[in-house]
Design a protein around this motif. Structure first.
Motif, PDB file in Angstrom:
ATOM      1  N   ALA A  76       5.003  -4.576  -5.451  1.00 22.12           N
ATOM      2  CA  ALA A  76       5.835  -5.212  -6.479  1.00 22.12           C
ATOM      3  C   ALA A  76       5.558  -4.719  -7.898  1.00 22.12           C
ATOM      4  N   LYS A  77       4.367  -4.208  -8.179  1.00 24.97           N
ATOM      5  CA  LYS A  77       4.020  -3.787  -9.538  1.00 24.97           C
ATOM      6  C   LYS A  77       4.360  -2.331  -9.849  1.00 24.97           C
ATOM      7  N   PHE A  78       4.796  -1.569  -8.850  1.00 29.36           N
ATOM      8  CA  PHE A  78       5.219  -0.189  -9.113  1.00 29.36           C
ATOM      9  C   PHE A  78       6.550  -0.202  -9.850  1.00 29.36           C
ATOM     10  N   ILE A  79       6.639   0.579 -10.926  1.00 33.18           N
ATOM     11  CA  ILE A  79       7.907   0.686 -11.637  1.00 33.18           C
ATOM     12  C   ILE A  79       8.526   2.084 -11.491  1.00 33.18           C
ATOM     13  N   PRO A  89       4.069   5.524  -4.343  1.00 26.34           N
ATOM     14  CA  PRO A  89       2.964   5.612  -3.385  1.00 26.34           C
ATOM     15  C   PRO A  89       2.590   7.067  -3.049  1.00 26.34           C
ATOM     16  N   ALA A  90       3.588   7.959  -2.968  1.00 29.28           N
ATOM     17  CA  ALA A  90       3.299   9.369  -2.668  1.00 29.28           C
ATOM     18  C   ALA A  90       2.478  10.013  -3.783  1.00 29.28           C
ATOM     19  N   HIS A  91       2.778   9.682  -5.038  1.00 28.74           N
ATOM     20  CA  HIS A  91       2.017  10.242  -6.151  1.00 28.74           C
ATOM     21  C   HIS A  91       0.565   9.758  -6.132  1.00 28.74           C
ATOM     22  N   ILE A  92       0.368   8.489  -5.864  1.00 31.86           N
ATOM     23  CA  ILE A  92      -0.998   7.950  -5.813  1.00 31.86           C
ATOM     24  C   ILE A  92      -1.769   8.560  -4.646  1.00 31.86           C
ATOM     25  N   PHE A 123       3.387  12.903   2.073  1.00 33.31           N
ATOM     26  CA  PHE A 123       3.478  11.482   1.751  1.00 33.31           C
ATOM     27  C   PHE A 123       4.901  10.997   1.517  1.00 33.31           C
ATOM     28  N   ARG A 124       5.871  11.894   1.540  1.00 32.79           N
ATOM     29  CA  ARG A 124       7.267  11.497   1.335  1.00 32.79           C
ATOM     30  C   ARG A 124       7.983  11.435   2.676  1.00 32.79           C
ATOM     31  N   ASN A 125       8.981  10.577   2.748  1.00 30.37           N
ATOM     32  CA  ASN A 125       9.810  10.519   3.953  1.00 30.37           C
ATOM     33  C   ASN A 125      10.640  11.793   4.093  1.00 30.37           C
TER      34      ASN A 125
END
Length: 139
Positions: A76-79, A89-92, A123-125
């Motif tokens: 929820a906190k990802f912008i 999430p992929a970048h992290i 990490f990406r779909n």
């Protein structure tokens, strides 16, 4: 002697994929190096590289399960989600695993341990093709 080559990997599905044999085939010139180092660098911010178990595919599945539990989609906190729920999430995950590896070259071969392999961590779909720069240095 220094050898540098950029290779393009085909698109892989999300997950952890062994690419050791691809790197070895694409960089046959390392046979000329008696002692040196191979630097492997991925030019992307949503994929990574790691070295780990190369024999049992359940290791790769466990990596995928654990990293998705640790860094979930839909947090929820990802912008930063311009490209979908898997974007931030992929970048992290990419920063978590890293974008480069150093592997010794001994007598013209990668000096990996018996059970070690090089992984592309996708990490990406829909990550698309990935570019990797291989730089071998040695004598």
């Amino acid at each position: 002697m220094t050898i540098q080559k950029t290779i393009s990997l085909r698109p892989y599905p999300r997950g952890f994929h062994l690419i050791t044999s691809i790197i070895e085939m694409q960089l046959a010139e390392i046979r000329q190096i008696k002692a040196g180092i191979l630097h492997v660098f991925i030019q992307h911010t949503s994929a990574g590289l790691t070295i780990n178990e190369n024999a049992d595919p359940t290791v790769r599945k466990d990596f995928e399960t654990f990293i998705n539990d640790l860094i979930p989609e839909g947090y929820a906190k990802f912008i930063h989600n311009y490209e979908g729920d898997d974007d931030m999430p992929a970048h992290i995950k990419s920063s978590f695993f890293g974008n480069s590896l150093q592997i010794p070259i001994t007598d013209g071969k990668l000096n990996l341990g018996t059970w070690q392999g090089i992984y592309l961590c996708e990490f990406r779909n829909q990550g698309g093709p990935r570019n990797i720069i291989l730089t071998a240095m040695g004598a």
